[in-house]
Design an enzyme around this catalytic site. Structure first.
Site, PDB file in Angstrom:
ATOM      1  N   HIS A   7       0.858  -1.219   0.169  1.00 18.48           N
ATOM      2  CA  HIS A   7      -0.027   0.006   0.027  1.00 18.48           C
ATOM      3  C   HIS A   7       0.862   1.204   0.051  1.00 18.48           C
ATOM      4  O   HIS A   7       1.629   1.435   0.788  1.00 18.48           O
ATOM      5  CB  HIS A   7      -0.837   0.003   1.254  1.00 18.48           C
ATOM      6  N   ASP A  24       0.951   5.228   0.010  1.00 11.96           N
ATOM      7  CA  ASP A  24       0.384   6.338  -0.063  1.00 11.96           C
ATOM      8  C   ASP A  24       0.740   7.593  -1.395  1.00 11.96           C
ATOM      9  O   ASP A  24       2.044   7.580  -1.034  1.00 11.96           O
ATOM     10  CB  ASP A  24       0.394   6.977   1.183  1.00 11.96           C
ATOM     11  N   ASP A  42      -7.803   1.755   2.085  1.00  9.78           N
ATOM     12  CA  ASP A  42      -7.501   2.845   3.197  1.00  9.78           C
ATOM     13  C   ASP A  42      -7.883   4.182   2.954  1.00  9.78           C
ATOM     14  O   ASP A  42      -7.384   4.923   2.738  1.00  9.78           O
ATOM     15  CB  ASP A  42      -5.869   3.024   3.185  1.00  9.78           C
TER      16      ASP A  42
END
Length: 1055
Positions: A258, A260, A370
């Site tokens: 993941h 960001d 998320d």
């Protein structure tokens, strides 16, 4: 005679823990044998780069000798190292690794290509030289690019603290050594057995079998006799080869990192994070043939393509093999609440097109693990974008109520459904540990309905991804008795297997997926949210005008060139800023410096594109006299008061209008009432105001603002004491003592940890009304077209509110144009309207529709939603009456017991210590109405507040029509939201409409531009197989359509 010991579980587990510990007893344990035969580098030199430069620039730098123990910085700086390595002949047949730990993120380069990321945070500090050098090679030259930050940034006081901008990092290790693969395998054997023994329940015999096997393994190992290693490993192998039964739960393990797109680091650092993470992934794929990796966000692929073409070529090869798997179908993993409906569509449009163009792959699953809640319109938007499946994880963070499903059908407000899954391990960065797979099966809430779940492994948030340790752990867990089966699979495998089961037994969740946490993100960084809304509307307008200019130019053989590349660039900048840690306001200050630069770029370019399109549409003639033209970029005729700016502060000298049709406002500008047709323009001819507005002062003090629709009484603090409709006596505001409309209130806003993210329920107990006037209300404008007051209120010694409260002739609402000088510490500013409306629910504007939420606290599910998101309006209504709050840039609301509150400003200090400090301007309005909010025009009024009529001076050729409507819809129940050029053809337009009331209807769309053909298409602009259906009827320039509640319909017209 052998002594048989009765085993104590605790001491046996601790014995094993210390036997493989990286901290304790390393001189006598197995971990201490992991590396041996350490040797220094032949040469180590260093170059302090002037920024994030390319490899080709870096190698031209001046490299000077350096050594271990030196420190490098400061924060966000870049340092390059050149390593010359000689491997001793005696180690030629050994597995030799480079050991490098700069206690930062770093990237190994070889022959001009990024080959592997390094990270001190996650102990990814080794690089296998033997594979990099090739057979029989003993010399190697490498470069290492060191980034002066950790995987999760450089928070000063905590992970989410503002960055420590002067941090230096010490190079603690730079050498080569032999990697002992046998010791490594045994460490993982002991670790896995230890975790099974520790985490399996007491009544489970298999846990004790693991305990005794682990103990036997340790007893077998003699650290001074390597021949015992193989015997010990065989003991573990016998245990792991005891297989599961057919009914065991199946875990679909998928590699994931993941990433960001920005958060505790700027966008530019994410570009490098992608290279560091994905190069590691490629190396692991070369080593593990069954390893699959899921990766979302087309923007990040594009960055790698632009900056690391060699790595991108490798990625494309593994995509073709089906192992590096693009997922999600969006440009970035955007916020799930705040973007407009059209922005959501563009996320999928540009994401899916990128994956199709680059990989010939269209994603079938939306991947958003998320973000801070999920709009109830997303299922339909997914469906029209070719997506029927959804995966997220974030709802496991809810504070109050545990979401009741992990595999289920999610149904949106229009009835569209998508097959949805929440990985029950409650994390998207699993590490292959036994405890995680046991937690996965324990948490799974749909037992009996399904026996499968997803397990996402790999370090995330800041990237890094799966490690070799994780993959070796999962090999041991693949099919071992006592645990769920762990299989390396793909999203396609998982969802297809679910779909082959009896999906009719799965439960259905209707409406939004509300996260009971992080609801401060609807308000934090108000300027970002304001610019987001503003840019969404500016791009909407430019799409419309450029499309019309293009079609007219094609039909008239003109010279206008549609700005395809520029508009695509601007949309992608907006979509980038809608990433789920940027638009919500939860990133560091550096990110917002970049974001606001992007917004500035969008606004500046849109102004030029708007002007170019307008000039093309209206023509330009030096021989004609300039006229004032008003543009309406909405899909219905509008009659409003417009402002004609006069920079001198006086009425324009050429104005020759009578006092009956214009007004000079308090700033010296000219106000005029005009009518402009739908999606079109009109040469300004001010209308006589038959129903002027007025302002008066009552004998007991309040000011009274009145027009043909509403009357408002306002006190010296700018509070609304009475709000009535024309001809009625009912006060829309509550008559309870101490209740005032437009009451500013201040709250303490101190969360438990997540500062920029969270507003806690207990903030409601700290309400403090603003009741001190710095400057009491006084009259600015006296009509006939506009009346207004100005008031200034004290917030604190550092902060104040200044507000102009106005009412225009013909307007159904009181407008509040607000300026706040804001310098607070963890305070929350709201404005409230206690209403006289009795209702069980309130309604909120969302993407392509609206959504109802409760107006009470009956259940924990109700009171957990004390702060909710909405877009341009919210309404509280009973039969035949209601009140609406409109706004031009806010997203946070709270409606309880008839009191409507609009969230205005927060002041968190982490991760951006300066978040929201400074001057803010925004507008909101209060609108009482008779009937329903639909019939009263609340929806259209909110659009108009956000997109005022636009006044221009133009020189049209003689004979040009004085007014023109290019597109119109005959039914206010249907909004023509988008007019854009097709992505694939300069001669095609795409029109997007939606039903906005929440019911079935028919509507007729009328075009001024003659078209050849019209067909239904999806959100990706692909013609539907039944593109000409009974729902679509064409008669000349009219297109009739049938809509179901909240349905989105896209049309593709050929000209």
């Amino acid at each position: 005679m052998e002594y048989v010991t009765v085993k104590n579980k605790r001491t046996t587990l601790e014995r094993a823990d210390k036997f493989i510990s990286p901290i304790y007893f390393k001189d006598v344990n197995l971990r201490g044998r992991l590396y041996r035969d350490h040797h220094a580098l032949k040469s180590l030199t260093h170059f302090a780069a002037p920024g994030r430069i390319t490899y080709s620039q870096a190698i031209k730098g001046k490299f000077l000798k350096t050594e271990v123990g030196q420190s490098f910085g400061p924060t966000w700086a870049t340092h390059w190292f050149h390593l010359e390595i000689d491997v001793p002949d005696k180690l030629q047949k050994e597995e030799v690794h480079l050991l490098w730990n700069s206690n930062t993120e770093a990237l190994v380069w070889q022959d001009g290509n990024p080959v592997q990321g390094l990270s001190g945070d996650y102990e990814r500090i080794s690089f296998p030289l033997s594979k990099a050098m090739g057979k029989d090679q003993t010399k190697c030259s490498l470069y290492i690019e060191m980034a002066c930050n950790g995987v999760l940034g450089v928070g000063k006081d905590s992970m989410i603290g503002a960055p420590d901008m002067n941090k230096f990092f010490t190079l603690s290790q730079a050498e080569i050594a032999v990697f002992d693969r046998e010791a490594y395998d045994l460490i993982l054997d002991v670790e896995t057995l230890h975790d099974m023994a520790k985490h399996m329940t007491e009544e489970n015999e298999r846990g004790y079998q693991a305990l005794y096997t682990m103990n036997q393994l340790i007893n077998t190992i003699d650290l001074n006799d390597r021949s015992t290693y193989a015997k010990a490993h065989q003991i573990a192998e016998r245990f792991f080869q005891q297989r599961n039964g057919q009914s065991q739960h199946v875990i679909y393990a998928m590699g994931h990192a993941h990433m960001d797109t920005a958060w505790l680091w700027p966008y530019a650092e994410t570009v490098r994070k992608c290279a560091r993470s994905w190069s590691c992934t490629i190396r692991l794929m070369e080593q593990f043939p069954d390893f699959n990796f899921t990766c979302s966000q087309a923007q990040q692929y594009e960055w790698v393509k632009q900056n690391y073409p060699g790595l991108y070529t490798q990625i494309k090869d593994f995509v073709k093999r089906g192992r590096f798997i693009p997922v999600g179908g969006t440009w970035v993993e955007m916020d799930g609440n705040l973007p407009s409906g059209e922005a959501f569509v563009r996320q999928f449009l540009y994401g899916q097109r990128y994956f199709m163009q680059e990989f010939n792959k269209k994603c079938t699953e939306f991947w958003l693990p998320d973000t801070f809640g999920y709009s109830p319109q997303l299922p339909q938007i997914m469906r029209i974008s070719g997506i029927s499946r959804f995966l997220t994880q974030k709802l496991s963070w809810s504070l109050v109520n545990k979401f009741p499903h992990h595999t289920f059908w999610w149904e949106g407000i229009d009835g569209s459904s998508v097959l949805s899954h929440f990985p029950p391990g409650d994390s998207y960065h699993m590490t292959g540990k036994v405890e995680e797979v046991l937690r996965t099966i324990k948490n799974f809430k749909d037992k009996g309905r399904s026996g499968r779940s997803v397990y996402l492994f790999g370090y995330g948030d800041g990237g890094n991804g799966p490690s070799e340790e994780m993959l070796h752990r999962m090999k041991r867990l693949k099919d071992v008795d006592g645990l769920p089966k762990v299989q390396q699979k793909t999203p396609q495998d998982f969802f297809s297997d679910i779909e082959r089961e009896d999906t009719g037994s799965l439960c259905r969740w209707r409406g939004e997926l509300y996260l009971e946490l992080h609801n401060g993100t609807y308000t934090t960084h108000a300027k970002v949210k304001k610019m987001n809304r503003f840019c969404e509307f500016r791009l909407h307008d430019v799409d419309f005008l450029s499309s019309v200019a293009n079609i007219l130019s094609v039909q008239n053989k003109g010279s206008y060139k549609f700005p395809t590349e520029e508009l695509l660039r601007l949309w992608k900048l907006l979509l980038l800023n809608q990433f789920h840690d940027v638009l919500p306001g939860t990133s560091i200050e550096m990110v917002y410096e970049d974001a606001h630069q992007h917004y500035k770029d969008i606004v500046t370019s849109c102004q030029q594109l708007y002007s170019d399109a307008l000039t093309s549409i209206l023509g330009g003639s030096a021989k004609s006299d300039p006229v004032t033209m008003v543009m309406n970029c909405m899909g219905w005729q509008r009659q409003e008061v417009v402002t004609i700016d006069t920079p001198s502060g006086n009425p324009a000298k050429k104005q020759r209008k009578s006092e009956e049709v214009v007004q000079q406002d308090s700033k010296g500008n000219i106000l005029a009432m005009v009518t402009v047709p739908s999606y079109g323009y009109a040469i300004m001819k001010p209308l006589k105001c038959d129903n002027p507005c007025s302002i008066e002062t009552k004998s007991d003090g309040p000011y009274v603002l009145r027009n043909e629709f509403v009357t408002a009484e306002i006190d010296h603090l700018g509070r609304i004491t009475a709000l009535t409709l024309k001809g009625g006596e009912r006060n829309a505001m509550s008559s309870e003592p101490g209740c005032y409309g437009n009451q500013f209130v201040l709250y303490d806003d101190i969360p438990l940890y997540w500062d920029a993210w969270d507003v806690m329920d207990y903030h409601q107990e700290t309400r403090k009304p603003l009741a001190i006037a710095v400057s009491p209300a006084k009259v600015l404008d006296r009509g006939p077209l506009r009346v207004s007051l100005v008031v200034q209120l004290k917030v604190s010694d550092q902060s104040y509110v200044e507000q102009v409260i106005s009412l225009d002739a013909g307007s159904p609402y009181i407008r509040c144009q607000t300026k706040v000088e804001w310098h607070e510490n963890r305070k929350f500013l709201k404005v409230e309207f206690p209403t006289s409306v009795h209702s069980m629910s309130a309604t909120y504007d969302i993407q392509f529709g609206h959504y109802q939420r409760t107006n009470h606290n009956n259940t924990s599910w109700d009171w957990a939603q004390f702060e909710v998101f909405g877009h341009k309006w919210a309404a509280l209504s009973e039969h035949n009456y209601g009140v609406a709050i409109l706004n031009d840039s806010k997203y946070g609301y709270s409606t309880r017991d008839g009191v409507m509150r609009l969230s205005l400003l927060r002041s968190p200090k982490a991760p951006d210590v300066n978040a929201d400090m400074g001057t803010h301007t925004f507008t909101y309005a209060v609108m009482p109405f008779q009937g329903t909010f639909q019939s009263a025009g609340v929806i259209q009024a909110a659009y108009e507040l956000n997109n005022p009529l636009d006044v221009h001076s133009v020189n049209p050729p003689k004979g040009s029509p004085e007014a023109m409507s290019f597109f119109s819809v005959d039914n206010p129940q249907v909004i023509l939201e988008t007019i854009k050029k097709s992505e694939d053809s300069d001669n095609d337009l795409v029109l997007r409409l939606y039903e906005c009331f929440g019911g079935h209807t028919m509507a007729t769309l009328t075009l001024k531009l003659p078209f050849k053909k019209v067909q239904r298409c999806n959100g990706l602009e692909e013609i539907l197989e039944d593109g000409m259906t009974s729902d679509l009827e064409v008669k000349g320039s009219n297109i009739s359509l049938r809509f179901s509640p909240f349905q989105i319909i896209s049309l593709r017209l050929k000209f």
